[in-house]
Design a protein around this motif. Structure first.
Motif, mmCIF file in Angstrom:
data_model
loop_
_atom_site.group_PDB
_atom_site.id
_atom_site.type_symbol
_atom_site.label_atom_id
_atom_site.label_comp_id
_atom_site.label_asym_id
_atom_site.label_seq_id
_atom_site.Cartn_x
_atom_site.Cartn_y
_atom_site.Cartn_z
ATOM 1 N N ALA A 74 0.830 -1.206 0.000
ATOM 2 C CA ALA A 74 0.000 0.000 0.000
ATOM 3 C C ALA A 74 0.863 1.254 0.000
ATOM 4 O O ALA A 74 0.600 2.198 -0.745
ATOM 5 C CB ALA A 74 -0.933 0.003 1.210
ATOM 6 N N VAL A 75 1.905 1.250 0.820
ATOM 7 C CA VAL A 75 2.817 2.396 0.893
ATOM 8 C C VAL A 75 3.490 2.629 -0.456
ATOM 9 O O VAL A 75 3.638 3.767 -0.908
ATOM 10 C CB VAL A 75 3.850 2.184 2.023
ATOM 11 N N THR A 76 3.876 1.557 -1.123
ATOM 12 C CA THR A 76 4.497 1.676 -2.443
ATOM 13 C C THR A 76 3.549 2.367 -3.417
ATOM 14 O O THR A 76 3.946 3.289 -4.140
ATOM 15 C CB THR A 76 4.905 0.287 -2.977
ATOM 16 N N GLY A 77 2.307 1.955 -3.428
ATOM 17 C CA GLY A 77 1.313 2.578 -4.304
ATOM 18 C C GLY A 77 1.052 4.027 -3.932
ATOM 19 O O GLY A 77 0.912 4.890 -4.814
ATOM 20 N N MET A 78 1.009 4.325 -2.651
ATOM 21 C CA MET A 78 0.770 5.698 -2.208
ATOM 22 C C MET A 78 1.934 6.612 -2.593
ATOM 23 O O MET A 78 1.729 7.754 -3.009
ATOM 24 C CB MET A 78 0.504 5.724 -0.706
ATOM 25 N N GLN A 79 3.147 6.103 -2.465
ATOM 26 C CA GLN A 79 4.315 6.907 -2.826
ATOM 27 C C GLN A 79 4.393 7.119 -4.331
ATOM 28 O O GLN A 79 4.818 8.181 -4.784
ATOM 29 C CB GLN A 79 5.590 6.286 -2.275
ATOM 30 N N GLU A 80 3.977 6.129 -5.116
ATOM 31 C CA GLU A 80 3.934 6.305 -6.574
ATOM 32 C C GLU A 80 2.905 7.366 -6.945
ATOM 33 O O GLU A 80 3.136 8.166 -7.850
ATOM 34 C CB GLU A 80 3.592 4.980 -7.258
ATOM 35 N N ALA A 81 1.778 7.373 -6.251
ATOM 36 C CA ALA A 81 0.725 8.343 -6.539
ATOM 37 C C ALA A 81 1.070 9.743 -6.040
ATOM 38 O O ALA A 81 0.581 10.735 -6.585
ATOM 39 C CB ALA A 81 -0.591 7.879 -5.906
ATOM 40 N N ASN A 82 1.894 9.824 -5.011
ATOM 41 C CA ASN A 82 2.238 11.110 -4.415
ATOM 42 C C ASN A 82 3.716 11.111 -4.042
ATOM 43 O O ASN A 82 4.074 10.983 -2.870
ATOM 44 C CB ASN A 82 1.361 11.352 -3.182
#
Length: 93
Positions: A74-82
């Motif tokens: 989830a953190v990986t996806g959040m960092q990619e998005a922001n």
């Protein structure tokens, strides 16, 4: 990819709560989670590091076979998005 999207979607509801400053129910939720583990492993908070260097809880991962691994995804996806934000996983209980 689908799993990451599902994890990210489950996090976004809590992410809208923001800071503990003035958010009704924030402390009650934190206290409840600390004493009520879901499953065998530790549930995981997703935290973001603020510009002031403090952390803010923005999500909670629970109910997976490996909550930490789900949190990392989830953190990986959040960092990619922001990409301007830093997210970390910390044990919730």
């Amino acid at each position: 990819m689908v799993k990451r999207a599902m994890v990210l979607a489950s996090v976004l509801v809590l992410a809208s709560c923001g800071s503990s400053d003035g958010v009704e129910g924030y402390d009650a939720l934190s206290n409840f989670v600390a004493d009520n583990r879901v499953g065998g492993g530790s549930d995981q908070w997703i935290e973001t590091i603020t510009a002031m260097g403090t952390s803010e809880r923005v999500g909670l991962i629970f109910g997976y076979m490996d909550d930490h691994q789900a949190c990392v995804e989830a953190v990986t996806g959040m960092q990619e998005a922001n990409p301007g934000r830093v997210y970390v996983c910390t044990p919730a209980n």
